[in-house]
Design an enzyme around this catalytic site. Structure first.
Site, PDB file in Angstrom:
ATOM      1  N   ASN A 176       0.812  -1.215   0.000  1.00 31.07           N
ATOM      2  CA  ASN A 176       0.000   0.000   0.000  1.00 31.07           C
ATOM      3  C   ASN A 176       0.847   1.267   0.000  1.00 31.07           C
ATOM      4  OD1 ASN A 176      -2.216  -1.592  -0.055  1.00 31.07           O
ATOM      5  ND2 ASN A 176      -2.819  -1.256   2.074  1.00 31.07           N
ATOM      6  N   CYS A 179     -10.134  -5.576  -4.418  1.00 30.01           N
ATOM      7  CA  CYS A 179     -10.807  -6.567  -3.594  1.00 30.01           C
ATOM      8  C   CYS A 179     -12.281  -6.270  -3.456  1.00 30.01           C
ATOM      9  CB  CYS A 179     -10.204  -6.561  -2.195  1.00 30.01           C
ATOM     10  SG  CYS A 179      -8.847  -7.688  -2.016  1.00 30.01           S
ATOM     11  N   ASP A 231      -7.265  -4.280   7.555  1.00 34.06           N
ATOM     12  CA  ASP A 231      -6.510  -5.265   6.766  1.00 34.06           C
ATOM     13  C   ASP A 231      -5.940  -6.400   7.618  1.00 34.06           C
ATOM     14  OD1 ASP A 231      -7.041  -3.889   4.479  1.00 34.06           O
ATOM     15  OD2 ASP A 231      -5.040  -3.049   4.214  1.00 34.06           O
ATOM     16  N   ARG A 244      -1.847 -11.074  -4.804  1.00 27.90           N
ATOM     17  CA  ARG A 244      -1.993  -9.638  -5.074  1.00 27.90           C
ATOM     18  C   ARG A 244      -1.238  -8.814  -4.039  1.00 27.90           C
ATOM     19  NH1 ARG A 244      -7.324  -7.612  -4.513  1.00 27.90           N
ATOM     20  NH2 ARG A 244      -6.020  -5.774  -4.600  1.00 27.90           N
ATOM     21  N   ARG A 250     -17.019   0.476  -2.415  1.00 24.07           N
ATOM     22  CA  ARG A 250     -15.843   1.320  -2.229  1.00 24.07           C
ATOM     23  C   ARG A 250     -16.036   2.574  -3.064  1.00 24.07           C
ATOM     24  NH1 ARG A 250     -10.671  -2.601  -1.385  1.00 24.07           N
ATOM     25  NH2 ARG A 250      -9.816  -0.705  -0.531  1.00 24.07           N
TER      26      ARG A 250
HETATM   27  C1  UD1 Z   1      -6.595   1.623   1.617  1.00 20.83           C
HETATM   28  C2  UD1 Z   1      -5.787   0.370   1.501  1.00 20.83           C
HETATM   29  C3  UD1 Z   1      -6.593  -0.839   1.953  1.00 20.83           C
HETATM   30  C4  UD1 Z   1      -7.144  -0.604   3.346  1.00 20.83           C
HETATM   31  C5  UD1 Z   1      -7.877   0.718   3.442  1.00 20.83           C
HETATM   32  C6  UD1 Z   1      -8.312   1.079   4.855  1.00 20.83           C
HETATM   33  C7  UD1 Z   1      -4.341   0.867  -0.374  1.00 20.83           C
HETATM   34  C8  UD1 Z   1      -3.950   0.534  -1.767  1.00 20.83           C
HETATM   35  N1  UD1 Z   1      -5.377   0.187   0.121  1.00 20.83           N
HETATM   36  O1  UD1 Z   1      -7.716   1.467   0.751  1.00 20.83           O
HETATM   37  O2  UD1 Z   1      -5.736  -1.973   1.966  1.00 20.83           O
HETATM   38  O3  UD1 Z   1      -8.049  -1.643   3.686  1.00 20.83           O
HETATM   39  O4  UD1 Z   1      -7.020   1.780   2.969  1.00 20.83           O
HETATM   40  O5  UD1 Z   1      -7.216   1.103   5.694  1.00 20.83           O
HETATM   41  O6  UD1 Z   1      -3.721   1.664   0.273  1.00 20.83           O
HETATM   42  N2  UD1 Z   1     -14.669   5.768   1.280  1.00 20.83           N
HETATM   43  C9  UD1 Z   1     -15.721   6.576   0.864  1.00 20.83           C
HETATM   44  N3  UD1 Z   1     -15.477   7.480  -0.135  1.00 20.83           N
HETATM   45  C10 UD1 Z   1     -14.267   7.615  -0.722  1.00 20.83           C
HETATM   46  C11 UD1 Z   1     -13.205   6.797  -0.300  1.00 20.83           C
HETATM   47  C12 UD1 Z   1     -13.442   5.886   0.719  1.00 20.83           C
HETATM   48  O7  UD1 Z   1     -16.831   6.491   1.382  1.00 20.83           O
HETATM   49  O8  UD1 Z   1     -14.122   8.448  -1.631  1.00 20.83           O
HETATM   50  C13 UD1 Z   1     -14.898   4.787   2.367  1.00 20.83           C
HETATM   51  C14 UD1 Z   1     -14.641   3.360   1.915  1.00 20.83           C
HETATM   52  O9  UD1 Z   1     -15.788   2.813   1.327  1.00 20.83           O
HETATM   53  C15 UD1 Z   1     -14.286   2.688   3.223  1.00 20.83           C
HETATM   54  C16 UD1 Z   1     -13.542   3.794   3.990  1.00 20.83           C
HETATM   55  O10 UD1 Z   1     -13.919   5.008   3.365  1.00 20.83           O
HETATM   56  O11 UD1 Z   1     -15.452   2.347   3.926  1.00 20.83           O
HETATM   57  C17 UD1 Z   1     -12.034   3.668   3.978  1.00 20.83           C
HETATM   58  O12 UD1 Z   1     -11.570   3.659   2.636  1.00 20.83           O
HETATM   59  P1  UD1 Z   1     -10.150   4.220   2.220  1.00 20.83           P
HETATM   60  O13 UD1 Z   1      -9.435   4.716   3.436  1.00 20.83           O
HETATM   61  O14 UD1 Z   1     -10.323   5.158   1.087  1.00 20.83           O
HETATM   62  O15 UD1 Z   1      -9.431   2.914   1.711  1.00 20.83           O
HETATM   63  P2  UD1 Z   1      -8.613   2.726   0.366  1.00 20.83           P
HETATM   64  O16 UD1 Z   1      -7.741   3.894   0.121  1.00 20.83           O
HETATM   65  O17 UD1 Z   1      -9.517   2.257  -0.692  1.00 20.83           O
END
Ligand code: UD1
Length: 419
Positions: free
Chosen positions: A23, A119, A307, A399, A124
């Protein structure tokens, strides 16, 4: 389709070096498209997601290659880039490709991406990414599943995120690095990978500070160069191997593991009865046959990482009593519960809560991994189970883990990959 064949019951013992962070490296690779000259990333793990991101960058016209004998460094020359269109098929394979939107707009004034894949762990959305980039002056149009982003003129701005999204914080940080003026991101995510991205951005000449706190300040710059940068160790791999020691009552040393990054996991493992000590440049973990139950709630960093939740579920399924897990970050992240049930675990899920009644021992079974971390959870369960466990769907595990089976086998686990 490959499978892991695991013969349970061996105590893990020995020392292993931790790989670079998945990440961390993925957003840094995305950020490299902004560089004005080539970049070399050291400690870049050889993972499927990293290979897909390399392909995406090549598709944009960049030169990307592995450059040392151990294959742990990646050379990226973005100066030959000639496209702003991210390949749809590849983008569907890694969710993190959404990170390319910010840096591509910063570098080329526009970007075309499709809705991201990755995933399947619940909805998301990307609204926080879009909200932040819009505030910087990016406009969006959608057609046929593509989003086209245009931002010929970007201006610094004050942005307050509704939730501390890791990806949105990173996307905005990258884009704002080349905007006119100062951007402040409030309620920013505080994950160590964001600190690593800040390190990379500053190494190419951006001016970012505050990463690791909830306020990040970015002073836009006109030009950035290249750099050599060493990616941080993978804290989720560290956590997974720590649970591997706990679940097998083993004794292992994780070289290069950063103790500060895994404090929440360490604290829970100690509650369960695992001994965790910080020794030199790494962490020693000694499991015990007596495992106490515990409750945990996933939260953004520095809370317990989502995670690591599936892996902890495997461990708690053999604790002496009942544990409760609350998953607050993602909606649907208990896919491993049913598969663990096939191995004899007693787990009941209700919405975002899982109640785990510990059993003395799991028994080997044929199980299927449906996403990256639930796959890791099933492998861990197999290490402690009686008899043979066959885990299919391990392309999900590949992955995010660099040859997990080789690392576990080097520590004495009975695990082989069957192609
Ligand atoms: C990153 C990590 C992933 C980890 C997650 C939370 C990477 C490549 N992946 O994913 O392994 O599980 O952080 O620690 O770094 N959300 C919204 N709107 C948005 C973006 C997010 O509602 O625009 C929500 C998501 O649905 C989720 C939460 O916010 O419920 C956290 O998501 P986010 O922190 O963005 O995770 P990722 O960056 O996708």
């Amino acid at each position: 389709m490959s499978e892991f064949i695991i013969t349970g019951g061996s105590k893990l013992d020995g020392e292993i070096a931790v790989s670079g962070g998945k990440n961390a490296v993925l957003p840094i690779m995305a950020a490299s498209v902004m560089a004005g000259s080539p970049c070399i990333l050291h400690n870049a793990p050889d993972l499927v997601d990293v290979r897909v991101m390399s392909e995406i960058l090549r598709g944009l016209g960049a030169v990307v290659k592995r450059v040392n004998l151990e294959g742990q460094s990646i050379y990226i020359d973005p100066t030959t880039m000639n496209s702003h269109v991210v390949d749809e098929g590849l983008m569907r394979q890694v969710r993190s490709s959404i990170f390319l939107m910010g840096p591509l707009v910063a570098r080329m004034g526009k970007a075309r991406v499709s809705y991201p894949g990755g995933c399947d762990i619940g909805q998301r959305p990307i609204d926080q990414h879009l909200k932040g980039l819009k505030a910087l002056g990016v406009s969006f149009s959608e057609a046929h599943g593509h989003i086209t982003a245009e931002g010929p003129e970007l201006s610094g701005v004050d942005i307050h995120l509704d939730i501390p999204s890791v990806g949105a914080t990173e996307n905005i940080m990258m884009c704002a690095s080349m905007a006119n003026g100062v951007t402040v991101i409030r309620n920013a995510a505080k994950e160590p990978e964001i600190v690593d991205l800040q390190g990379f951005l500053n190494a190419i000449g951006a001016k970012v500070r505050g990463a690791g706190t909830d306020v990040i300040r970015i002073e836009g710059v006109r030009n950035v160069g290249g750099c050599e940068y060493t990616v941080m160790p993978d804290r989720i791999e560290v956590g997974t191997l720590m649970v591997a020691a706990a679940i097998t009552a083993g004794d292992i040393y994780l070289r290069n593991a950063v103790a500060e990054h895994v404090q929440a996991v360490t604290s829970k493992l100690r509650e369960v009865g695992t001994t965790v000590s910080i020794l030199g440049k790494g962490i020693r973990v000694r499991g015990s046959h007596k495992r106490r139950p515990t409750d945990l709630k996933t939260l953004p960093y520095p809370g317990f990482p989502t995670d690591m939740q599936p892996q902890m579920m495997a461990l708690l399924s053999i604790a002496e009593g009942t544990s409760v897990i609350s998953e607050t970050v993602f909606e649907s992240r208990f896919k491993q519960a049913e598969e663990l049930g096939r191995m004899g675990a007693r787990i009941r899920t209700e919405g975002r809560t899982a109640i785990i009644k510990g059993v003395p021992r799991l028994s080997g079974a044929r199980v299927e991994s449906s996403d990256l971390r639930s796959g890791a959870s099933l492998v861990l369960a197999g290490l402690s189970a009686e008899g043979r466990t066959i885990v299919s769907g391990i392309e999900n595990v590949d992955r995010g883990y660099e040859r997990l089976e080789d690392k576990l086998a080097a520590l004495g686990a009975g695990i082989i990959r069957q192609e």
